[in-house]
Motif scaffolding. Structure first.
Motif, PDB file in Angstrom:
ATOM      1  N   ASN A 228       0.912  -1.123   0.123  1.00 62.08           N
ATOM      2  CA  ASN A 228      -0.068   0.008  -0.044  1.00 62.08           C
ATOM      3  C   ASN A 228       0.843   1.183   0.087  1.00 62.08           C
ATOM      4  O   ASN A 228       1.325   2.121   1.153  1.00 62.08           O
ATOM      5  N   THR A 229       1.789   1.431  -1.078  1.00 63.90           N
ATOM      6  CA  THR A 229       2.304   2.558  -1.085  1.00 63.90           C
ATOM      7  C   THR A 229       2.037   4.022  -0.827  1.00 63.90           C
ATOM      8  O   THR A 229       2.487   4.929  -0.492  1.00 63.90           O
ATOM      9  N   ARG A 230       0.679   4.060  -1.395  1.00 63.46           N
ATOM     10  CA  ARG A 230      -0.240   5.348  -1.239  1.00 63.46           C
ATOM     11  C   ARG A 230      -0.254   5.517   0.167  1.00 63.46           C
ATOM     12  O   ARG A 230       0.144   6.699   0.448  1.00 63.46           O
ATOM     13  N   ALA A 231      -0.609   4.792   1.109  1.00 64.06           N
ATOM     14  CA  ALA A 231      -0.989   4.981   2.326  1.00 64.06           C
ATOM     15  C   ALA A 231       0.529   5.237   3.188  1.00 64.06           C
ATOM     16  O   ALA A 231       0.645   6.152   3.925  1.00 64.06           O
ATOM     17  N   ILE A 232       1.642   4.451   2.578  1.00 65.65           N
ATOM     18  CA  ILE A 232       3.034   4.738   3.096  1.00 65.65           C
ATOM     19  C   ILE A 232       3.185   6.163   3.293  1.00 65.65           C
ATOM     20  O   ILE A 232       3.976   6.747   4.166  1.00 65.65           O
ATOM     21  N   ALA A 233       3.120   6.607   1.682  1.00 59.31           N
ATOM     22  CA  ALA A 233       3.418   7.967   1.542  1.00 59.31           C
ATOM     23  C   ALA A 233       2.850   8.986   2.280  1.00 59.31           C
ATOM     24  O   ALA A 233       3.290   9.886   2.964  1.00 59.31           O
ATOM     25  N   CYS A 234       1.478   8.699   2.626  1.00 61.09           N
ATOM     26  CA  CYS A 234       0.812   9.525   3.445  1.00 61.09           C
ATOM     27  C   CYS A 234       1.260   9.692   5.085  1.00 61.09           C
ATOM     28  O   CYS A 234       1.427  10.568   5.343  1.00 61.09           O
ATOM     29  N   TYR A 235       1.510   8.516   5.306  1.00 59.46           N
ATOM     30  CA  TYR A 235       1.932   8.432   6.655  1.00 59.46           C
ATOM     31  C   TYR A 235       3.314   8.989   7.057  1.00 59.46           C
ATOM     32  O   TYR A 235       3.341   9.598   7.957  1.00 59.46           O
ATOM     33  N   ARG A 236       4.067   8.835   6.062  1.00 58.02           N
ATOM     34  CA  ARG A 236       5.541   9.545   5.962  1.00 58.02           C
ATOM     35  C   ARG A 236       5.168  10.936   6.106  1.00 58.02           C
ATOM     36  O   ARG A 236       5.904  11.786   6.803  1.00 58.02           O
ATOM     37  N   LYS A 237       4.272  11.465   5.479  1.00 67.76           N
ATOM     38  CA  LYS A 237       4.009  12.996   5.230  1.00 67.76           C
ATOM     39  C   LYS A 237       3.508  13.457   6.609  1.00 67.76           C
ATOM     40  O   LYS A 237       3.654  14.657   7.033  1.00 67.76           O
ATOM     41  N   CYS A 238       2.996  12.626   7.347  1.00 64.18           N
ATOM     42  CA  CYS A 238       2.217  12.859   8.667  1.00 64.18           C
ATOM     43  C   CYS A 238       3.285  12.648   9.733  1.00 64.18           C
ATOM     44  O   CYS A 238       2.988  13.063  11.091  1.00 64.18           O
ATOM     45  N   GLY A 239       4.574  12.239   9.365  1.00 65.53           N
ATOM     46  CA  GLY A 239       5.467  12.267  10.470  1.00 65.53           C
ATOM     47  C   GLY A 239       6.095  10.759  10.789  1.00 65.53           C
ATOM     48  O   GLY A 239       7.034  10.368  11.723  1.00 65.53           O
ATOM     49  N   PHE A 240       5.067   9.734  10.513  1.00 67.05           N
ATOM     50  CA  PHE A 240       5.447   8.361  10.672  1.00 67.05           C
ATOM     51  C   PHE A 240       6.690   7.828  10.192  1.00 67.05           C
ATOM     52  O   PHE A 240       7.127   8.224   9.032  1.00 67.05           O
ATOM     53  N   VAL A 241       7.423   6.943  11.011  1.00 67.66           N
ATOM     54  CA  VAL A 241       8.569   6.291  10.297  1.00 67.66           C
ATOM     55  C   VAL A 241       8.549   4.598  10.446  1.00 67.66           C
ATOM     56  O   VAL A 241       7.868   4.471  11.658  1.00 67.66           O
ATOM     57  N   GLU A 242       9.009   4.059   9.678  1.00 67.22           N
ATOM     58  CA  GLU A 242       9.262   2.863   9.576  1.00 67.22           C
ATOM     59  C   GLU A 242       9.927   2.120  10.816  1.00 67.22           C
ATOM     60  O   GLU A 242      10.991   2.679  11.021  1.00 67.22           O
ATOM     61  N   GLU A 243       9.261   1.228  11.509  1.00 69.73           N
ATOM     62  CA  GLU A 243      10.022   0.738  12.846  1.00 69.73           C
ATOM     63  C   GLU A 243      10.212  -0.955  12.773  1.00 69.73           C
ATOM     64  O   GLU A 243      10.825  -1.318  13.390  1.00 69.73           O
ATOM     65  N   GLY A 244       9.546  -1.412  11.605  1.00 68.57           N
ATOM     66  CA  GLY A 244       9.513  -2.730  11.827  1.00 68.57           C
ATOM     67  C   GLY A 244       8.875  -3.240  10.461  1.00 68.57           C
ATOM     68  O   GLY A 244       8.099  -2.682   9.938  1.00 68.57           O
TER      69      GLY A 244
END
Length: 179
Positions: free
Chosen positions: A135-151
């Motif tokens: 779900n690359t669209r959602a991942i890009a959205c979450y990154r824009k909101c400050g989320f970082v991948e943790e695992g």
């Protein structure tokens, strides 16, 4: 459940509690392959979507303690917090845009930022989420909101007969203002 959640106003969306009119809008939106699969489901084009399905979807939002309808002039989806742990000051985020014409246009980003602003203002320290790696669209959205991948949880979901990894993401209160 009666909720004391405030209505949250953004530039293009309002986060609010559900209304009866939302059932008709949700019914008219039906189900869409891309959206069902983004939720980790398997889309069946022959499965009916009836009024009772729309009623159940809106009732589910109503029953959550920390859930809002995303309103962009009408219902387009919802955002909610779950797995809330007051001791550790954390919660998990879930969002769903049910109208495909609003995907990839910043409405989800705005809704998430409104919800995060509220959550962090109430004393939460950490918000996490899970998202399918595809779900690359959602991942890009979450990154824009400050989320970082943790695992990554490997092969955590079976979607249309194939295994998908779940990406675990998080944002801390002190990081959110920097996004």
């Amino acid at each position: 459940m009666k909720s004391n959640l405030p209505q949250l106003q953004g530039a293009r969306v309002t986060l609010r509690r559900p209304t009866r009119e939302d059932v008709d809008v949700r019914l008219a939106l039906r189900r869409h392959k891309e959206i069902v699969e983004a939720y980790g489901g398997t889309f069946d084009p022959d499965a009916p979507f009836r009024r009772e399905h729309a009623e159940a979807a809106i009732r589910y939002i109503e029953e959550q303690e920390y859930a809002w309808v995303i309103d962009a002039g009408r219902f387009i989806g919802h955002v909610r917090f779950h797995s809330i742990d007051r001791q550790d000051k954390r919660a998990a985020l879930a969002i769903g845009i049910d109208d495909p014409t609003y995907l990839g246009r910043g409405y989800g980003t705005e809704a998430i930022r409104l919800a995060l602003t509220h959550a962090f203002s109430t004393g939460l320290h950490r918000i996490s989420l899970r998202v399918l790696a595809s779900n690359t669209r959602a991942i890009a959205c979450y990154r824009k909101c400050g989320f970082v991948e943790e695992g990554r949880e490997r092969e955590a979901a079976l979607v249309n007969g194939r295994w998908e990894d779940d990406i675990i993401m998080g944002v801390l209160d002190r990081e959110f203002g920097q996004s």
